[in-house]
Design an enzyme around this catalytic site. Structure first.
Site, PDB file in Angstrom:
ATOM      1  N   HIS A  36       0.819  -1.208   0.000  1.00 51.60           N
ATOM      2  CA  HIS A  36       0.000   0.000   0.000  1.00 51.60           C
ATOM      3  C   HIS A  36       0.860   1.269   0.000  1.00 51.60           C
ATOM      4  O   HIS A  36       1.244   1.761   1.054  1.00 51.60           O
ATOM      5  CB  HIS A  36      -0.915  -0.045   1.240  1.00 51.60           C
ATOM      6  N   HIS A  90       1.346   5.180  -2.020  1.00 53.70           N
ATOM      7  CA  HIS A  90       0.858   6.175  -2.983  1.00 53.70           C
ATOM      8  C   HIS A  90       2.067   6.866  -3.598  1.00 53.70           C
ATOM      9  O   HIS A  90       2.842   7.516  -2.886  1.00 53.70           O
ATOM     10  CB  HIS A  90      -0.047   7.206  -2.289  1.00 53.70           C
ATOM     11  N   LEU A  91       2.244   6.687  -4.909  1.00 52.68           N
ATOM     12  CA  LEU A  91       3.421   7.276  -5.570  1.00 52.68           C
ATOM     13  C   LEU A  91       3.101   8.560  -6.347  1.00 52.68           C
ATOM     14  O   LEU A  91       4.003   9.233  -6.806  1.00 52.68           O
ATOM     15  CB  LEU A  91       4.100   6.241  -6.478  1.00 52.68           C
ATOM     16  N   ARG A  92       1.835   8.876  -6.523  1.00 56.46           N
ATOM     17  CA  ARG A  92       1.397  10.187  -7.059  1.00 56.46           C
ATOM     18  C   ARG A  92       1.717  10.447  -8.524  1.00 56.46           C
ATOM     19  O   ARG A  92       1.474  11.558  -9.001  1.00 56.46           O
ATOM     20  CB  ARG A  92       1.968  11.342  -6.224  1.00 56.46           C
ATOM     21  N   ASN A 131      -5.148   5.745  -7.030  1.00 56.33           N
ATOM     22  CA  ASN A 131      -5.799   7.067  -6.970  1.00 56.33           C
ATOM     23  C   ASN A 131      -4.893   8.194  -7.466  1.00 56.33           C
ATOM     24  O   ASN A 131      -4.672   9.192  -6.798  1.00 56.33           O
ATOM     25  CB  ASN A 131      -6.337   7.369  -5.562  1.00 56.33           C
ATOM     26  N   ASP A 172       0.809   2.712   3.682  1.00 63.63           N
ATOM     27  CA  ASP A 172      -0.092   3.798   3.243  1.00 63.63           C
ATOM     28  C   ASP A 172       0.697   5.111   3.093  1.00 63.63           C
ATOM     29  O   ASP A 172       0.185   6.196   3.427  1.00 63.63           O
ATOM     30  CB  ASP A 172      -1.288   3.983   4.179  1.00 63.63           C
ATOM     31  N   HIS A 229       2.203  14.481   0.533  1.00 66.93           N
ATOM     32  CA  HIS A 229       1.366  15.642   0.247  1.00 66.93           C
ATOM     33  C   HIS A 229       2.218  16.904   0.175  1.00 66.93           C
ATOM     34  O   HIS A 229       3.241  17.015   0.868  1.00 66.93           O
ATOM     35  CB  HIS A 229       0.288  15.819   1.325  1.00 66.93           C
TER      36      HIS A 229
HETATM   37  O1  DOR Z   1      -4.703   9.169   4.595  1.00 59.74           O
HETATM   38  C1  DOR Z   1      -4.933   8.730   3.467  1.00 59.74           C
HETATM   39  N1  DOR Z   1      -4.305   9.243   2.392  1.00 59.74           N
HETATM   40  N2  DOR Z   1      -5.818   7.762   3.322  1.00 59.74           N
HETATM   41  C2  DOR Z   1      -6.230   7.355   2.112  1.00 59.74           C
HETATM   42  O2  DOR Z   1      -7.046   6.488   2.037  1.00 59.74           O
HETATM   43  C3  DOR Z   1      -5.728   8.013   0.888  1.00 59.74           C
HETATM   44  C4  DOR Z   1      -4.414   8.600   1.122  1.00 59.74           C
HETATM   45  C5  DOR Z   1      -3.989   9.549   0.043  1.00 59.74           C
HETATM   46  O3  DOR Z   1      -4.107   9.207  -1.153  1.00 59.74           O
HETATM   47  O4  DOR Z   1      -3.480  10.627   0.367  1.00 59.74           O
HETATM   48 ZN    ZN Z   2      -7.118   4.080   2.323  1.00 58.35          ZN
HETATM   49 ZN    ZN Z   3      -3.956   4.607   0.931  1.00 54.64          ZN
END
Ligand code: DOR
Ligand code: ZN
Ligand code: ZN
EC number: 3.5.2.3
Length: 430
Positions: free
Chosen positions: A57, A59-61, A91, A304, A308
């Protein structure tokens, strides 16, 4: 032929130090060995050798938010954190809901060459929760998508979730659910409890997670499908998972390092670096999650990792985006919460950081035993060393770590991907 000799390492932290010879990406000998000509030598000095970590899990953006992370910078953060494979969530912008995008992510991962980047495919078109994406096309594409998730959002419609689970069995893939009943979290800012009430934040109740997990376990059982539950955050979810597993439901689950260590006491800081979804819960939840991970009710740790931009975090709580960095701190938080407390030994760390996530993600060449003939995806850890977290020094573009300035135990000193050193002494090896 590339040859690496790891001298004096303790596989799984057990027994006397041994030398591990790696030739052409494979472990070819283990014992008391001479240094072959041309071998690159890693002096391990009794450090702990583990199978390379696998993150289900991340997120590489990329594509879309390359100002916060790219596949290359996220891969570097992963390698420095001891990872040899990561699953990149769907996402992005555009959403990874078709073969073109997942294959693009896969290729960019290969180009970066630091970890195996496995794209996660979206379950529904555009993450809209209305219509199933073409799971079969993504599963058969060059990227061979093995995990599907709308993470960031929940597949809330039970009929869509049922159909997704049914297809997943036929395709031999797994559906990973971000369990959040959206009707129960409208406007939610923090865990619904004393802290949120005191500060006047709209609450995100534990039941919003638990009701979806219970429902999905029943749907998975009915469809005879495999379900994976993302970022378990509540004590009640651990109880539901235990109940479902005891019944024989094919469910697996992950917990994040931050839910193992941090609690909603952090709300008192007003610092949005602590805002995450699902939210930080109470100390009794965290304690239950640690026990559930130790017992195998929760299968594995997943970061996760959610980079940001400064402007999306350095603002008032309610407008800040949820998420925190995780790749470069995960091992240390696991050492702090699970190893130093006696809940897990290093075998257990190998299980929750590498073996189980590889199995759940259908990877056959990661999470393998440290034995002759196995692929050399390996991580060397100094269990006694400590370090101080500095977000600005991370390989990630973003710096939103909740551990800033903390002194943490456990340092990743080397990572090998198929016998090639990707990280060494805190630096990317090129
Ligand atoms: O804290 C989170 N950030 N929870 C998520 O489910 C998505 C993730 C994000 O993409 O920033
Ligand atoms: Zn999530
Ligand atoms: Zn996530």
């Amino acid at each position: 032929m590339t040859t690496v000799l790891i001298k004096g390492a303790r596989p799984y932290g057990e027994g006397d130090p041994v030398d591990v010879l790696v030739e052409d990406g494979v472990i070819t000998d283990i014992g008391s060995l001479d240094v072959p000509d041309d071998a690159e030598v890693i002096e391990a000095g009794g450090q702990v050798l583990l199978p390379g970590f696998v993150d289900l899990h991340t997120h590489l953006r990329e594509p879309g938010r390359e100002d916060t992370e790219t596949i290359a910078t996220g891969s570097a953060a992963a390698a420095l954190g001891g990872y040899t494979a990561v699953f990149a969530m769907a996402n992005t912008d555009p959403v990874a809901d078709n073969a073109v995008i997942v294959d693009h992510v896969w290729r960019r991962g290969q180009e970066a060459g630091l970890v195996d980047v496995h794209p996660v495919g979206a379950v529904t078109v555009g993450l809209k929760g209305e219509k199933l994406a073409e799971l079969g096309t993504m599963a058969k594409s060059e990227a061979r998508v093995k995990v599907f998730s709308d993470d960031g959002l929940c597949v809330a419609d039970p009929l869509l979730m049922r159909r997704a689970l049914e297809y997943s069995t036929a395709l031999g893939v797994v559906i990973a659910q971000h369990a959040e009943e959206p009707r129960l979290t409208v406007g939610a800012q923090a865990h619904e409890g004393e802290q949120a009430a005191r500060l006047g934040y709209t609450g995100w109740p534990a039941s919003a997670e638990e009701s979806i997990v219970a429902r999905d376990c029943l749907l998975a059982e009915h469809a005879n499908a495999r379900l994976h539950v993302c970022h378990v955050s509540t004590s009640g979810t651990a109880d539901i998972l235990k109940w479902a597993k005891d019944r024989g439901t094919k469910v697996s689950a992950e917990v994040t390092p931050h839910h193992l260590l941090l609690t909603d006491e952090r709300l008192a800081t007003y610092d949005p670096v602590n805002k995450v979804n699902p939210p930080l819960r109470t100390e009794s939840d965290a304690e239950k999650l640690r026990a559930a991970l130790a017992e195998g009710v929760i299968d594995c740790v997943a970061t996760d990792h959610a980079p940001h931009a400064v402007q999306d975090k350095d603002c008032e709580w309610s407008s800040a985006r949820p998420g925190m960095l995780g790749l470069q701190t995960a091992l240390s938080i696991v050492v702090e919460t699970m190893v130093r407390t006696g809940l897990l030994d290093w075998r257990g760390v190998a299980r929750v950081m590498s073996e189980r996530p590889a199995e759940i993600g259908n990877l056959t060449d990661h999470g393998r035993p440290i034995e002759v003939g196995e692929p050399a995806n390996l991580t060397l850890v100094d269990p006694d060393a400590e370090w101080t977290v500095r977000g600005a020094e991370f390989a990630s573009i973003a710096a939103n770590t909740p551990y800033e300035g903390m002194r943490l135990p456990g340092v990743v000193t080397a990572t090998l991907l198929r016998g090639r050193i990707t990280a060494r002494e805190g630096k990317i090896a090129q």
